[in-house]
Design a protein around this motif. Structure first.
Motif, PDB file in Angstrom:
ATOM      1  N   PRO A  13      -0.790   6.277   2.118  1.00 40.19           N
ATOM      2  CA  PRO A  13      -0.650   4.890   2.562  1.00 40.19           C
ATOM      3  C   PRO A  13      -1.518   4.656   3.800  1.00 40.19           C
ATOM      4  N   ASP A  63      -4.316  10.160  -1.741  1.00 34.06           N
ATOM      5  CA  ASP A  63      -4.426   8.712  -1.658  1.00 34.06           C
ATOM      6  C   ASP A  63      -3.228   8.210  -0.851  1.00 34.06           C
ATOM      7  N   SER A 105       8.349  14.360   0.667  1.00 35.82           N
ATOM      8  CA  SER A 105       7.286  13.962   1.582  1.00 35.82           C
ATOM      9  C   SER A 105       6.172  15.015   1.535  1.00 35.82           C
ATOM     10  N   VAL A 106       4.939  14.550   1.531  1.00 35.12           N
ATOM     11  CA  VAL A 106       3.798  15.479   1.491  1.00 35.12           C
ATOM     12  C   VAL A 106       3.872  16.462   2.660  1.00 35.12           C
ATOM     13  N   GLU A 136       4.991  13.029  -4.368  1.00 35.06           N
ATOM     14  CA  GLU A 136       5.168  11.608  -4.081  1.00 35.06           C
ATOM     15  C   GLU A 136       6.562  11.434  -3.475  1.00 35.06           C
ATOM     16  N   GLY A 137       6.672  10.514  -2.508  1.00 35.35           N
ATOM     17  CA  GLY A 137       7.949  10.346  -1.818  1.00 35.35           C
ATOM     18  C   GLY A 137       8.973   9.504  -2.555  1.00 35.35           C
ATOM     19  N   VAL A 138       8.560   8.704  -3.511  1.00 38.56           N
ATOM     20  CA  VAL A 138       9.504   7.790  -4.174  1.00 38.56           C
ATOM     21  C   VAL A 138       9.973   8.407  -5.493  1.00 38.56           C
ATOM     22  N   ARG A 191       0.816  -1.205   0.000  1.00 39.52           N
ATOM     23  CA  ARG A 191       0.000   0.000   0.000  1.00 39.52           C
ATOM     24  C   ARG A 191       0.848   1.253   0.000  1.00 39.52           C
ATOM     25  N   PHE A 205       4.628   1.080  -6.720  1.00 40.79           N
ATOM     26  CA  PHE A 205       3.227   0.954  -6.299  1.00 40.79           C
ATOM     27  C   PHE A 205       2.276   1.041  -7.486  1.00 40.79           C
ATOM     28  N   GLN A 233      -2.224   0.104  -7.954  1.00 43.37           N
ATOM     29  CA  GLN A 233      -3.420  -0.411  -7.286  1.00 43.37           C
ATOM     30  C   GLN A 233      -3.521  -1.914  -7.533  1.00 43.37           C
ATOM     31  N   GLY A 286       4.087   2.243   1.489  1.00 39.45           N
ATOM     32  CA  GLY A 286       4.447   2.636   2.853  1.00 39.45           C
ATOM     33  C   GLY A 286       5.050   4.024   2.897  1.00 39.45           C
ATOM     34  N   ARG A 287       5.098   4.569   4.103  1.00 43.84           N
ATOM     35  CA  ARG A 287       5.586   5.933   4.285  1.00 43.84           C
ATOM     36  C   ARG A 287       7.094   5.970   4.006  1.00 43.84           C
ATOM     37  N   PRO A 288       7.554   6.892   3.186  1.00 48.80           N
ATOM     38  CA  PRO A 288       8.991   6.973   2.940  1.00 48.80           C
ATOM     39  C   PRO A 288       9.748   7.231   4.238  1.00 48.80           C
ATOM     40  N   TYR A 340       0.506  12.156  -2.650  1.00 49.29           N
ATOM     41  CA  TYR A 340       0.823  10.710  -2.624  1.00 49.29           C
ATOM     42  C   TYR A 340       0.495  10.126  -4.006  1.00 49.29           C
ATOM     43  N   CYS A 341       1.034  10.767  -5.049  1.00 45.36           N
ATOM     44  CA  CYS A 341       0.521  10.520  -6.409  1.00 45.36           C
ATOM     45  C   CYS A 341       1.068   9.265  -7.062  1.00 45.36           C
TER      46      CYS A 341
HETATM   47  C1  LIG Z   1      -1.713   4.196  -1.813  1.00 45.57           C
HETATM   48  S1  LIG Z   1      -0.372   4.719  -2.805  1.00 45.57           S
HETATM   49  C2  LIG Z   1      -1.211   5.753  -3.967  1.00 45.57           C
HETATM   50  C3  LIG Z   1      -0.494   6.005  -5.253  1.00 45.57           C
HETATM   51  C4  LIG Z   1      -1.320   6.613  -6.378  1.00 45.57           C
HETATM   52  N1  LIG Z   1      -2.313   7.546  -5.937  1.00 45.57           N
HETATM   53  C5  LIG Z   1      -1.966   5.545  -7.248  1.00 45.57           C
HETATM   54  O1  LIG Z   1      -3.196   5.443  -7.244  1.00 45.57           O
HETATM   55  O2  LIG Z   1      -1.245   4.797  -7.917  1.00 45.57           O
HETATM   56  C6  LIG Z   1       0.424   5.804  -1.702  1.00 45.57           C
HETATM   57  C7  LIG Z   1       1.676   6.470  -2.255  1.00 45.57           C
HETATM   58  O3  LIG Z   1       2.155   7.387  -1.281  1.00 45.57           O
HETATM   59  C8  LIG Z   1       3.570   7.375  -1.263  1.00 45.57           C
HETATM   60  N2  LIG Z   1       3.929   7.930   0.050  1.00 45.57           N
HETATM   61  C9  LIG Z   1       3.862   7.333   1.247  1.00 45.57           C
HETATM   62  N3  LIG Z   1       4.153   8.221   2.211  1.00 45.57           N
HETATM   63  C10 LIG Z   1       4.408   9.395   1.612  1.00 45.57           C
HETATM   64  C11 LIG Z   1       4.740  10.700   2.080  1.00 45.57           C
HETATM   65  N4  LIG Z   1       4.880  10.953   3.374  1.00 45.57           N
HETATM   66  N5  LIG Z   1       4.897  11.679   1.179  1.00 45.57           N
HETATM   67  C12 LIG Z   1       4.763  11.437  -0.142  1.00 45.57           C
HETATM   68  N6  LIG Z   1       4.434  10.222  -0.645  1.00 45.57           N
HETATM   69  C13 LIG Z   1       4.259   9.225   0.219  1.00 45.57           C
HETATM   70  C14 LIG Z   1       3.931   5.946  -1.535  1.00 45.57           C
HETATM   71  O4  LIG Z   1       5.215   5.848  -2.049  1.00 45.57           O
HETATM   72  C15 LIG Z   1       2.842   5.546  -2.545  1.00 45.57           C
HETATM   73  O5  LIG Z   1       3.269   5.770  -3.859  1.00 45.57           O
END
Ligand SMILES: C[S@@+](CC[C@H](N)C(=O)[O-])C[C@H]1O[C@@H](n2cnc3c(N)ncnc32)[C@H](O)[C@@H]1O
Length: 461
Positions: free
Chosen positions: A394, A392, A377-378, A353-355, A259, A301, A303, A261-263, A331-332
Motif C-alpha cells: 500500500p 505491491d 502481515s508481511v 496478504e493481510g486481509v 490502495r 482491493f 487495481q 491500506g495497512r492492516p 501484499y498479494c
Molecule cells: C496495492 S494492494 C496490491 C494487491 C495485489 N498485488 C493486486 O495487484 O491486486 C496492497 C495489498 O496489501 C495489503 N496489505 C497492506 N498492508 C499489509 C501488510 N502489512 N501485510 C500484508 N498485506 C498488507 C492490502 O490489504 C492490499 O491487498
C-alpha cells in the motif's frame, strides 16, 4: 495554540516547480508555499490557508494572472450540476487562460483537472525523479507512460467512492474538508459507472456509496444507516447489472479498499471486515485478466484503472528471468500478480496478504496452480526460498522489516510495484544498500488527472 494563529492571506506568487500531491511550489518572503490549482511558470493570486505557524504555507489559486500554455478548462466542470458550472457554487477555474478562480478549488481527487493530460505526465515524472533523488538519493530520470488504452484520461476508474451530504446528495469531498460537492456522474469513471445519473438519487442516511465495475457486472456498497425505503429507492435506481450490498449495522471499519491500506494490529491478519448484507446479486465480482478469472470481494482491493491489472501483470511477467524456481508475492491481494507470474513460468507460488477474505479468494483463484497463501502481515512472514519476489505494498510502502527480509532472502530478482514515489524511494534506498541494482524503473499514469501514479521497478543482484 490557536488553530488560526496565522490568518489567511491573499498573495501574488510566481509558480516555480511541481510538488508532490499535485501542488506546485512557490515562495513568499523565503517561505515555501504549496499551491493547488496552479502550474509551473504561472503568475497567480492565491489565498493561503489559516492555521498554526508552520515551515510552509498551503494556498489555492484565486486568480490566474499569467497562464501556462498547458492550462486547460477545469474538467471538474463536467461533473457539477448546471447551476454550479458558472463557478458561483463549487468554485472552478472556468477558462484555460488568465482569469478569476472563484472561491475554493472545487472537489478533491482531480488535482490535474486544469492541466493538459500529456503535460500532467511530465509533471508527475518530474516529481517522481525529485523524490527518488531527495528521499532515496537515487539519480534517475524516470518517464511516466500512459496506459495502452488511454483516451482523454477521464474514463478509467473501475472503483469510485462518493460521499453523501446531509440532504442525501452524492458527491466528492472538497480538498482537505468534509464538505460534499454534489456531482452529476461519478468523476473519471469507466464504462457504465460513468453513465450513472447521480442527480436523480436522494439518499438521506447514507454516508458513502462505493461502486465497483468488473467488465460486464458491478456492485454498489451502501454505507451508513439508510431506511428501508431509501434502500428500495437505491435498488430501483441502480442498473440491474449491479449487485447491491449494504453495511449490516455496526461501527464502520476500514477494510482494504482504495490502495489497500495497512492492516491494523501488530502483524495479525486484518480484522474481519464489517459484515455486508446482500440486498441483491452477489458479494463477489469476477475480474477477467488475459482470459483468466479472478474472484474479488465487492469490498476488496482490485487495481482501479480499467487497464491496470493487465498492464501491471504483463510488466511483472516481462521482468521474470529465464528460469524461475519459485515466486513470492508480498501484499498479494487476491493473487493477481503472483498468479500471473506463476502461470507464465510454472514455478510454485507463495503469497502473503493481510486481509483474510482476500487470501480466501487468492486460494480459489490459484486452485489449479502449485500455490500457498498466508493471511499475515508481511512484516511477520518468514519468506521461503524464492529467486523472484514481487511486492505491491500500500502507499505506506514496505518499510524496514520487509526490505530487510527481502535482502536476507535468496531472491535475485525483485519486482516492486508501487503507488507512492516517496515510500518507493525510501525502500529502494534500503534495497540498493542491500546489494540490489535497479535494472529499470518506469512510471505508469494509472491515475490520470489525479496526482497519483504507479511505478514498476525491476531490481536484480
Ligand atoms: C496495492 S494492494 C496490491 C494487491 C495485489 N498485488 C493486486 O495487484 O491486486 C496492497 C495489498 O496489501 C495489503 N496489505 C497492506 N498492508 C499489509 C501488510 N502489512 N501485510 C500484508 N498485506 C498488507 C492490502 O490489504 C492490499 O491487498
Amino acid at each position: 495554540m490557536s488553530d488560526t494563529s496565522v490568518p489567511a492571506q491573499d498573495l501574488t506568487l510566481d509558480i516555480e516547480a511541481p510538488a508532490a500531491g499535485g501542488t506546485s511550489i512557490a515562495r513568499h518572503d523565503g517561505q515555501v508555499v504549496f499551491v493547488s490549482g496552479a502550474l509551473p511558470g504561472e503568475k497567480v493570486r492565491v489565498r493561503t490557508e489559516a492555521g498554526p505557524p508552520a515551515r510552509f504555507l498551503r494556498a489555492a489559486v484565486t486568480e490566474v494572472i499569467e497562464a501556462s500554455a498547458h492550462r486547460v478548462p477545469d474538467r471538474r466542470l463536467d461533473y457539477v450540476p448546471g447551476d454550479s458550472a458558472d463557478g458561483s457554487g463549487a468554485g472552478f477555474a472556468a477558462g484555460p487562460g488568465a482569469g478569476a478562480v472563484p472561491d475554493s478549488a472545487g472537489f478533491g481527487g482531480m488535482e490535474f483537472a486544469h492541466v493538459d493530460l500529456a503535460h500532467s505526465r511530465t509533471l508527475k515524472a518530474e516529481v517522481l525523479g525529485d523524490q527518488l533523488q531527495r528521499i532515496g538519493h537515487i539519480d534517475r530520470a524516470a518517464e511516466v507512460l500512459p496506459a495502452p488504452g488511454e483516451t482523454d484520461g477521464a474514463d478509467w476508474r473501475t472503483r469510485v467512492q462518493l460521499a453523501v451530504d446531509d440532504e442525501g446528495r452524492a458527491g466528492m469531498l472538497a480538498p482537505r474538508s468534509h464538505a460534499v460537492i454534489p456531482v452529476t456522474t461519478p468523476p473519471l469513471a469507466a464504462g457504465p459507472l460513468h453513465d450513472l445519473d447521480m442527480t436523480t438519487l436522494h439518499v438521506p442516511g447514507v454516508r458513502r456509496l462505493e461502486f465497483a465495475w468488473a467488465g460486464d457486472h458491478g456492485a454498489l456498497i451502501v454505507r451508513g444507516r439508510p431506511t428501508a425505503q431509501v434502500l428500495d429507492e437505491i435498488e430501483s435506481w441502480l442498473p440491474t447489472s449491479f449487485s447491491l450490498l449494504t453495511e449490516a449495522t455496526g461501527p464502520e471499519q476500514s477494510h482494504g479498499r482504495g490502495r489497500g491500506g495497512r492492516p491494523r494490529g501488530r502483524g495479525r491478519a486484518h480484522a474481519p471486515a464489517p459484515a455486508l448484507r446482500v440486498i441483491r446479486g452477489d458479494r463477489t465480482l469476477t475480474e477477467t485478466v488475459d482470459g483468466r478469472e479472478f474472484a474479488v470481494g465487492a469490498d476488496g482491493f482490485w487495481q482501479v484503472h480499467r487497464d491496470a491489472a493487465a498492464l501491471l501483470s504483463s510488466e511483472v511477467v516481462r521482468a521474470l528471468p529465464a528460469d524461475v524456481e519459485a515466486i513470492t508475492d508480498l501484499y498479494c491481494g487476491v493473487g493477481l500478480l503472483g498468479i500471473t507470474a506463476a502461470r507464465a513460468t510454472g514455478a510454485p507460488l507463495f503469497g502473503v496478504e493481510g486481509v483474510e477474505t482476500a487470501i480466501a479468494h487468492a486460494r480459489d483463484n490459484a486452485a489449479d496452480l502449485e500455490a500457498r497463501f498466508l493471511a499475515l502481515s508481511v512484516d511477520r512472514a518468514r519468506l521461503p526460498d524464492s529467486d523472484v519476489i514481487i511486492l505491491d505494498p500500500p502507499r505506506a510502502g514496505a518499510g524496514r522489516k520487509a526490505t530487510s527480509a527481502i535482502i536476507e532472502s535468496a531472491a535475485r530478482t525483485v519486482v516492486y510495484v508501487s503507488c507512492d514515489p516517496a515510500t518507493l524511494a525510501r525502500d529502494l534506498a534500503a534495497l540498493t544498500g542491500g546489494g540490489f541494482g535497479i535494472e529499470s524503473l518506469t512510471g505508469f499514469d494509472l491515475f490520470p488527472l489525479t496526482s497519483h501514479l504507479e511505478t514498476v521497478t525491476v531490481l536484480r543482484r
